[in-house]
Each structure stands twice: as structure tokens, then as C-alpha cells.
Write a protein that holds these residues in place. Structure first.
Motif, PDB file in Angstrom:
ATOM      1  N   ALA A  80       0.834  -1.201   0.000  1.00 43.75           N
ATOM      2  CA  ALA A  80       0.000   0.000   0.000  1.00 43.75           C
ATOM      3  C   ALA A  80       0.872   1.256   0.000  1.00 43.75           C
ATOM      4  CB  ALA A  80      -0.905   0.013   1.228  1.00 43.75           C
ATOM      5  N   TYR A  81       0.277   2.395  -0.442  1.00 43.98           N
ATOM      6  CA  TYR A  81       0.987   3.674  -0.373  1.00 43.98           C
ATOM      7  C   TYR A  81       1.474   3.948   1.044  1.00 43.98           C
ATOM      8  CZ  TYR A  81      -0.850   5.238  -4.933  1.00 43.98           C
ATOM      9  OH  TYR A  81      -1.154   5.374  -6.263  1.00 43.98           O
ATOM     10  N   SER A  82       0.638   3.586   2.013  1.00 47.15           N
ATOM     11  CA  SER A  82       0.916   3.938   3.401  1.00 47.15           C
ATOM     12  C   SER A  82       1.889   2.988   4.083  1.00 47.15           C
ATOM     13  CB  SER A  82      -0.397   3.963   4.199  1.00 47.15           C
ATOM     14  OG  SER A  82      -1.040   2.694   4.125  1.00 47.15           O
ATOM     15  N   ASP A  83       2.368   1.978   3.350  1.00 49.97           N
ATOM     16  CA  ASP A  83       3.281   1.015   3.952  1.00 49.97           C
ATOM     17  C   ASP A  83       4.484   1.743   4.552  1.00 49.97           C
ATOM     18  OD1 ASP A  83       5.183  -1.068   4.420  1.00 49.97           O
ATOM     19  OD2 ASP A  83       4.102  -2.323   2.988  1.00 49.97           O
ATOM     20  N   ARG A  84       4.745   1.429   5.802  1.00 52.30           N
ATOM     21  CA  ARG A  84       5.824   2.121   6.519  1.00 52.30           C
ATOM     22  C   ARG A  84       7.189   1.909   5.882  1.00 52.30           C
ATOM     23  NH1 ARG A  84       7.216   1.315  12.978  1.00 52.30           N
ATOM     24  NH2 ARG A  84       8.929   2.829  13.062  1.00 52.30           N
ATOM     25  N   ARG A  85       7.334   0.819   5.133  1.00 52.36           N
ATOM     26  CA  ARG A  85       8.645   0.516   4.561  1.00 52.36           C
ATOM     27  C   ARG A  85       9.159   1.640   3.660  1.00 52.36           C
ATOM     28  NH1 ARG A  85       7.636  -4.457   0.566  1.00 52.36           N
ATOM     29  NH2 ARG A  85       5.950  -4.778   2.047  1.00 52.36           N
ATOM     30  N   TRP A  86       8.232   2.308   2.927  1.00 52.74           N
ATOM     31  CA  TRP A  86       8.695   3.340   1.988  1.00 52.74           C
ATOM     32  C   TRP A  86       9.372   4.482   2.735  1.00 52.74           C
ATOM     33  CZ3 TRP A  86       8.481   0.208  -1.567  1.00 52.74           C
ATOM     34  CH2 TRP A  86       7.338  -0.494  -1.958  1.00 52.74           C
ATOM     35  N   GLN A  87       8.811   4.875   3.874  1.00 52.62           N
ATOM     36  CA  GLN A  87       9.415   5.939   4.654  1.00 52.62           C
ATOM     37  C   GLN A  87      10.713   5.464   5.317  1.00 52.62           C
ATOM     38  OE1 GLN A  87       8.116   8.828   4.093  1.00 52.62           O
ATOM     39  NE2 GLN A  87       6.395   7.888   3.016  1.00 52.62           N
ATOM     40  N   GLU A  88      10.772   4.213   5.707  1.00 52.69           N
ATOM     41  CA  GLU A  88      11.996   3.678   6.305  1.00 52.69           C
ATOM     42  C   GLU A  88      13.112   3.589   5.271  1.00 52.69           C
ATOM     43  OE1 GLU A  88      10.695   0.005   8.026  1.00 52.69           O
ATOM     44  OE2 GLU A  88      10.130   0.959   9.922  1.00 52.69           O
ATOM     45  N   ILE A  89      12.768   3.169   4.057  1.00 57.77           N
ATOM     46  CA  ILE A  89      13.769   3.122   2.990  1.00 57.77           C
ATOM     47  C   ILE A  89      14.259   4.530   2.673  1.00 57.77           C
ATOM     48  CG2 ILE A  89      14.136   2.629   0.538  1.00 57.77           C
ATOM     49  CD1 ILE A  89      12.201   0.264   0.874  1.00 57.77           C
ATOM     50  N   ALA A  90      13.320   5.475   2.610  1.00 56.75           N
ATOM     51  CA  ALA A  90      13.706   6.864   2.336  1.00 56.75           C
ATOM     52  C   ALA A  90      14.620   7.399   3.432  1.00 56.75           C
ATOM     53  CB  ALA A  90      12.466   7.742   2.205  1.00 56.75           C
ATOM     54  N   GLU A  91      14.314   7.076   4.673  1.00 60.30           N
ATOM     55  CA  GLU A  91      15.160   7.525   5.781  1.00 60.30           C
ATOM     56  C   GLU A  91      16.568   6.935   5.659  1.00 60.30           C
ATOM     57  OE1 GLU A  91      14.456   7.997  10.488  1.00 60.30           O
ATOM     58  OE2 GLU A  91      14.384   5.920   9.782  1.00 60.30           O
ATOM     59  N   ALA A  92      16.638   5.654   5.305  1.00 67.65           N
ATOM     60  CA  ALA A  92      17.940   5.014   5.128  1.00 67.65           C
ATOM     61  C   ALA A  92      18.728   5.676   4.001  1.00 67.65           C
ATOM     62  CB  ALA A  92      17.751   3.523   4.851  1.00 67.65           C
ATOM     63  N   ARG A  93      18.041   5.979   2.898  1.00 60.40           N
ATOM     64  CA  ARG A  93      18.730   6.608   1.778  1.00 60.40           C
ATOM     65  C   ARG A  93      19.178   8.025   2.124  1.00 60.40           C
ATOM     66  NH1 ARG A  93      15.754   6.400  -3.728  1.00 60.40           N
ATOM     67  NH2 ARG A  93      17.852   7.049  -4.365  1.00 60.40           N
ATOM     68  N   ARG A  94      18.345   8.764   2.848  1.00 62.42           N
ATOM     69  CA  ARG A  94      18.734  10.125   3.253  1.00 62.42           C
ATOM     70  C   ARG A  94      19.916  10.120   4.216  1.00 62.42           C
ATOM     71  NH1 ARG A  94      13.043  11.017   3.590  1.00 62.42           N
ATOM     72  NH2 ARG A  94      13.144  10.724   5.847  1.00 62.42           N
ATOM     73  N   THR A  95      20.083   9.009   4.921  1.00 61.46           N
ATOM     74  CA  THR A  95      21.202   8.890   5.853  1.00 61.46           C
ATOM     75  C   THR A  95      22.492   8.512   5.137  1.00 61.46           C
ATOM     76  OG1 THR A  95      19.695   8.208   7.623  1.00 61.46           O
ATOM     77  CG2 THR A  95      22.032   7.684   7.923  1.00 61.46           C
TER      78      THR A  95
END
Length: 234
Positions: A80-95
Motif C-alpha cells: 500500500a501507499y501507506s506502507d511504513r517501509r517506503w518511509q523507512e527506505i527513504a530515511e535510510a537513503r537520506r542517511t
């Protein structure tokens, strides 16, 4: 004769599984299956004319690639759009990626500069959308996009970091396609130009800042934050 039978059957099953996997992967990437849609093995097996075992094997591969979820007692579904994984992946990439970009700016040589320019030129000249590939961006553009981002970071010279980038990039491909579709007015070409210019100007601070905004906006398009922060650039 017996040995030939035993070896050919698994090979045939692998070929069928590969075909079904490719079909499902392309269908999900094209948007044929909406976010959250169930992927029902029985229906897919009937549609593809293969066994249930072949479909399940293909679906398990899709789960490993981040293109499907395995739901306890409920089978499989498109994330789903709201799947938490997308934000976690984005956080990892931003780090990770801004650190890699800083190292590339510091360590990259003239050959790296030439590769960055060539990769950006290819990206800028590749059509993002072609009618025969549906409403999401084309496979050719997706590959040019990946090569541009990877080339920017290759100057870091750290293979472990680059392998991490490769894994995160693969895991976030579906989110990128959805993000672009949900934010059609975004000027990605300008963002990529700013990334190239800052990196080749050896301005590590600006390059890292531009990259962070770029990654943040991709993730934000999967939530309502894009509409709440009109001044944000990514």
C-alpha cells in the motif's frame, strides 16, 4: 533416461516460474495492480496456465524484491501507499547517500566527472513516458535514472556503500513510480540538473542538501505532506 526426467522437470518449473515472475513484476510496475490489491495465487495460476506452486514461487520472489507483501493467513498483495517501509527506505537513503555523495565530491577524479556528465546527458535525453508502457515512467528512463544516481555516488570508491545503494534502490523502485504518478507537476529534470551542477562544482554541502530534498520529496508524495508543504523542493 530416468536422470534426464529428473533434471528436466525442475528446469521446466524454473522457466515457468521465471516467466510468471517477469509477467507479474511488469504488471505491478505498469500499475495493472493497484496499491493494496490482492494477488490471488489461484486466479493467477489459472490466468497464466501454470500450477499453484509455480505462482507461489514467483510471488515469494516478488516479496523479496519489495514488490509484494505476504500477509499472514491472507495470501499476497501489492504493498500500500501507506506502507511504513517506503518511509523507512527513504530515511535510510537520506542517511547514507548524502555521505556517499560527499565522499564522491572529495575523491572523484576527472573520469568520474566525465561519467556523471554522460549519465546526466543520457537521462535528460531519454523520454520518461512512452504510451506502450502505460501511465508510469518507461523502463529505459528508469535505467537511465538509476545509472545517473549511481554514477554520482561511484566516486566514493567504497564498494560496500555502493552495494548498499544498489539494494535500497531496488527496494524503492515501486515507491518511485507511485511518487512520480502522484506528483506529475514535479520538475525532476531541474532537480537532477542541480545535483549534477553542485557535484561537479565540488560543492559538497549544496550537493548533499539537494540530494536530501530530492529523496524527501519522493517519499512525501506517498503521503499528504507534499500538498501541505508547497515550498518543499526535493
Amino acid at each position: 533416461m530416468t536422470q534426464t526426467t529428473h533434471t528436466s522437470a525442475p528446469a521446466g518449473k524454473r522457466m515457468l516460474s521465471e516467466r510468471v515472475h517477469t509477467h507479474l513484476r511488469e504488471a505491478i510496475m505498469r500499475g495493472d495492480h493497484a496499491p493494496g490489491d490482492a494477488l490471488k495465487p489461484q486466479e493467477l495460476a489459472k490466468e497464466q496456465g501454470v500450477s499453484l506452486a509455480v505462482v507461489r514461487e514467483a510471488l515469494v520472489r516478488l516479496v523479496g524484491e519489495g514488490l509484494a507483501d505476504r500477509l499472514p493467513n491472507r495470501g499476497f498483495a501489492v504493498p500500500a501507499y501507506s506502507d511504513r517501509r517506503w518511509q523507512e527506505i527513504a530515511e535510510a537513503r537520506r542517511t547514507i547517500e548524502p555521505v556517499m555523495l560527499r565522499l564522491s565530491v572529495e575523491r572523484g577524479d576527472v573520469d568520474w566527472e566525465a561519467r556523471v556528465r554522460a549519465a546526466h546527458h543520457r537521462l535528460a535525453r531519454t523520454p520518461a513516458y512512452v504510451p506502450e508502457e502505460g501511465e508510469h515512467y518507461s523502463g529505459a528512463w528508469a535505467e537511465a535514472h538509476r545509472l545517473f544516481h549511481r554514477t554520482l555516488l561511484e566516486g566514493c570508491g567504497n564498494l560496500v556503500l555502493l552495494e548498499t545503494f544498489d539494494r535500497l534502490w531496488t527496494a524503492s523502485e515501486l515507491a518511485r513510480r507511485w511518487s512520480a504518478h502522484r506528483n506529475p507537476g514535479r520538475d525532476g529534470a531541474a532537480e537532477h540538473c542541480r545535483l549534477e551542477e553542485a557535484a561537479l562544482a565540488r560543492d559538497a554541502d549544496t550537493a548533499a542538501e539537494v540530494l536530501i530534498r530530492h529523496l524527501t520529496r519522493t517519499a512525501a508524495a506517498l503521503t499528504d505532506r507534499t500538498h501541505q508543504e508547497p515550498g518543499q523542493e526535493g
